[in-house]
Design an enzyme around this catalytic site. Structure first.
Site, PDB file in Angstrom:
ATOM      1  CB  THR A 152      -0.979   0.003   1.193  1.00 51.76           C
ATOM      2  OG1 THR A 152      -0.259  -0.222   2.402  1.00 51.76           O
ATOM      3  CG2 THR A 152      -2.051  -1.052   1.025  1.00 51.76           C
ATOM      4  CB  THR A 186      -1.048  -2.084   9.207  1.00 56.24           C
ATOM      5  OG1 THR A 186      -1.911  -0.966   9.412  1.00 56.24           O
ATOM      6  CG2 THR A 186       0.363  -1.589   9.252  1.00 56.24           C
ATOM      7  CD  GLU A 265       3.303   6.972   5.785  1.00 58.00           C
ATOM      8  OE1 GLU A 265       2.523   6.601   4.897  1.00 58.00           O
ATOM      9  OE2 GLU A 265       2.957   7.617   6.773  1.00 58.00           O
ATOM     10  CG  ASN A 386       0.919  10.063   8.865  1.00 52.40           C
ATOM     11  OD1 ASN A 386       0.188   9.302   8.276  1.00 52.40           O
ATOM     12  ND2 ASN A 386       2.208   9.835   9.059  1.00 52.40           N
ATOM     13  CB  THR A 391      -9.670  17.030   4.701  1.00 53.43           C
ATOM     14  OG1 THR A 391      -8.630  17.316   5.610  1.00 53.43           O
ATOM     15  CG2 THR A 391     -10.623  16.044   5.267  1.00 53.43           C
TER      16      THR A 391
END
Lengths: 391, 391
Positions: A152, A186, A265, A386, A391
């Site tokens: 992912t 995950t 990340e 993150n 949005t």
């Protein structure tokens, strides 16, 4: 980080074939539907998330595991986790397994599934089912396409291999971007072997191996709804020494666990914490994991700060027994605390931390058990990744 | 954040006096040694850290607590936590209490202590002892100097008050900078009252109050070596209705808990998670706390992102029972998930999150118990604060 070995020509062990395709589940158009199929029924072991909102795939696999029958295939989709989707999600998961089973002409209960991606959304079943119908057309030996299709937010596929003395092999693959995942549910770790292993022995050893490898990666302390680890053994390469096999399996799982932690990340460093002198292996692992998940220690590692006070705090809150009069901490091999602060060259130690892997050694001074866990540093970049999602 | 009430003229309840001074323990030269003294013996209750590397002060207070004798004073130092300091640390802690007790002409066992600051370093005993000798000269009614002297990385003192119907008062103070603390060991919450409360009843109620207030602040998931909460009741204002008293005590502790969360390093928003429909209060609190500690959700709050998938993940890993078919999530009062994703105006909800406090409501759909926890957002600023500390 460290240069990974070239796995472009890695094949699955004898009797296993894999397929991957872009079924349109991911918005990116990248491969998102895949499977590994065995010519023979496999002995297998499985470990699933302890989350109380476990996904449909985890729940069904656990039921099949309790049944104990041999497996013929593993089917994976990426893009949608099919978690928190209730009874409709459970039916979709069963239909997905059933669709592949039909084309392969095996029983539905011989196929386990794994979904990863956004939580709370239903699978696009039209795409999954039409994909499943054509998936077997793509079957081949190569391991990389499968490893890529299960990703992912991972930045690279994760593969590892061990070769046993009788020629049998273990090929493992995993997914999970070692740090925070935007809704991504995950971590998976799968291992496939053509060694012949007795299922009872495999299942007896697997929880311990998972505890010391897959579960020793601490991502961000968040246990996902879809986490799972599985090993499938089809016996095509014949009898193997059990101890040799289990040692090799653990090394493959350990390699994958470190690859997951290193691919966090925003991460720039692998964080390794080795704990010795513990009262039990469980306490050693708890102490090591608590260090690796501490935002406080992770920030210090990012700043190349040999901050042993944060190690003592994390070890203390882990619940592990500690003898403060015998407690020792080293950073990159340099002793910094031994029942009290030691004098050391802070600038030199800090300089030695500016590398791909930072290792803390902690001796709890209580017993003889040990354990190791892996995480990564916490960077400002990861917060912005993150905070700015969706949005 | 929200404008705090003006506590510059707040006094301690009848029969309590406090003193604060700069004894030279903090490098900054700010006040760092303080005490609260009661004219009468106090009924008291106490809760200390569960850390296995608990500091000397926590260990000794726990022993005195088991003894159950009335208290006359609380002595606090900031700057050095006296944690992970072994037998020498334990002796220093006792000497510190003994020094104040001698000047006050009370028993050493009537004085509890609290140390906060750097872990693993010994107290500068010459400064502590000569400070203790002069501390009682500073005794007075004002609450603010004491609240200021117990701070470490806090950006502001934390005080709260409740007045009971019979005129008795409860004055509380706390310290702890809601987020990561560089080695600072960490949260204190103290409440003083002139209400007459029976010690057995106080001790019976206190653990529940601490669980719903002080322990519902999740800082960064790291339990410090020095965390403690205590309440001292000297009875100077006479008999009080027990239920009224306990309700008021909980509101004071809750107010302090929210002040701690709001004062996080690098924090710009208070994060409040209210959980209903839980099987038990413990599960409700666990679910709420797990949401508040999740770096994933904290990052989303920083980015004003109504990311309900992260709430479902956190609730799932908390271990609380969830009925996914009845699970509901709201953000700032707007329903976003009810057994599946809801349509909502994401831009409007995001806009409503750009304020001092972001509230998530979660209905687990299982039972009737509820709980609430507080945290703060995770900002890039906090990573840089903590990465660049010390070296």
């Amino acid at each position: 980080m460290t240069g990974a070995p070239d796995f472009s020509r890695l094949t699955f062990p004898q009797g296993f074939r894999a397929a991957a395709m872009a079924a349109g589940i991911k918005q990116s158009g990248n491969p998102d539907l895949s499977c590994v199929v065995s010519d023979h029924g496999c002995a297998w072991a499985f470990a699933g998330t302890r989350s109380t909102t476990a996904a449909a795939c985890v729940t069904r696999n656990r039921e099949l595991y309790a049944g104990g029958a041999p497996l013929r295939a593993l089917m994976v989709n990426a893009g949608v986790a099919n978690a928190a989707t209730g009874q409709k999600g459970a039916r979709d998961n069963l239909d997905m397994a059933d669709a592949l089973a039909s084309v392969l002409a095996v029983g539905e209960q011989e196929v386990i599934t794994a979904s990863t991606g956004i939580i709370g959304h239903l699978l696009p079943m039209d795409r999954v089912l039409s994909g499943a119908e054509h998936l077997p057309e793509e079957l081949g030996d190569a391991a990389l396409p499968f490893a890529a299709a299960i990703m992912t937010t991972d930045t690279r596929p994760k593969l590892a291999q061990a070769v046993l003395s009788n020629g049998a092999r273990i090929v493992g693959t995993a997914k999970g971007s070692g740090m925070i995942h935007p809704d991504m549910a995950t971590m998976f770790a799968f291992a496939f072997t053509d060694a012949a292993v007795e299922q009872t022995a495999l299942r007896e050893a697997f929880p311990g191996i998972v505890a010391r490898t897959f579960n020793a990666v601490t991502v961000d302390g968040d246990t996902s709804t879809n986490d799972m680890a599985a090993v499938l053994a089809n016996g095509a390469a014949g009898e193997t020494d059990l101890t040799e096999f289990l040692t090799a399996l653990e090394s493959v799982m350990r390699d994958l666990a470190r690859q997951i932690a290193a691919d966090g990340e925003g991460a720039s460093r692998l964080l390794t914490v080795r704990v010795t002198g513990a009262a039990s292996e469980a306490e050693a692992l708890a102490a090591a994991r608590t260090c690796c998940v501490s935002p406080l220690l992770k920030s210090a590692v990012h700043g190349a700060d040999p901050n042993w006070g944060r190690v003592i705090m994390a070890v203390g809150r882990s619940g592990a027994q500690v003898d403060v009069e015998k407690l020792k901490v080293s950073v990159q091999g340099v002793p910094v605390f031994a029942a009290g602060p030691l004098n050391y060259d802070a600038a030199a130690v800090s300089q030695s931390m500016k590398t791909d892997e930072v290792v803390f050694d902690v001796d709890l001074g209580v017993g003889t058990a040990q354990g190791e866990a892996w995480g990564c540093d916490l960077s400002a970049e990861y917060v912005s990744i993150n905070a700015d999602y969706t949005t």
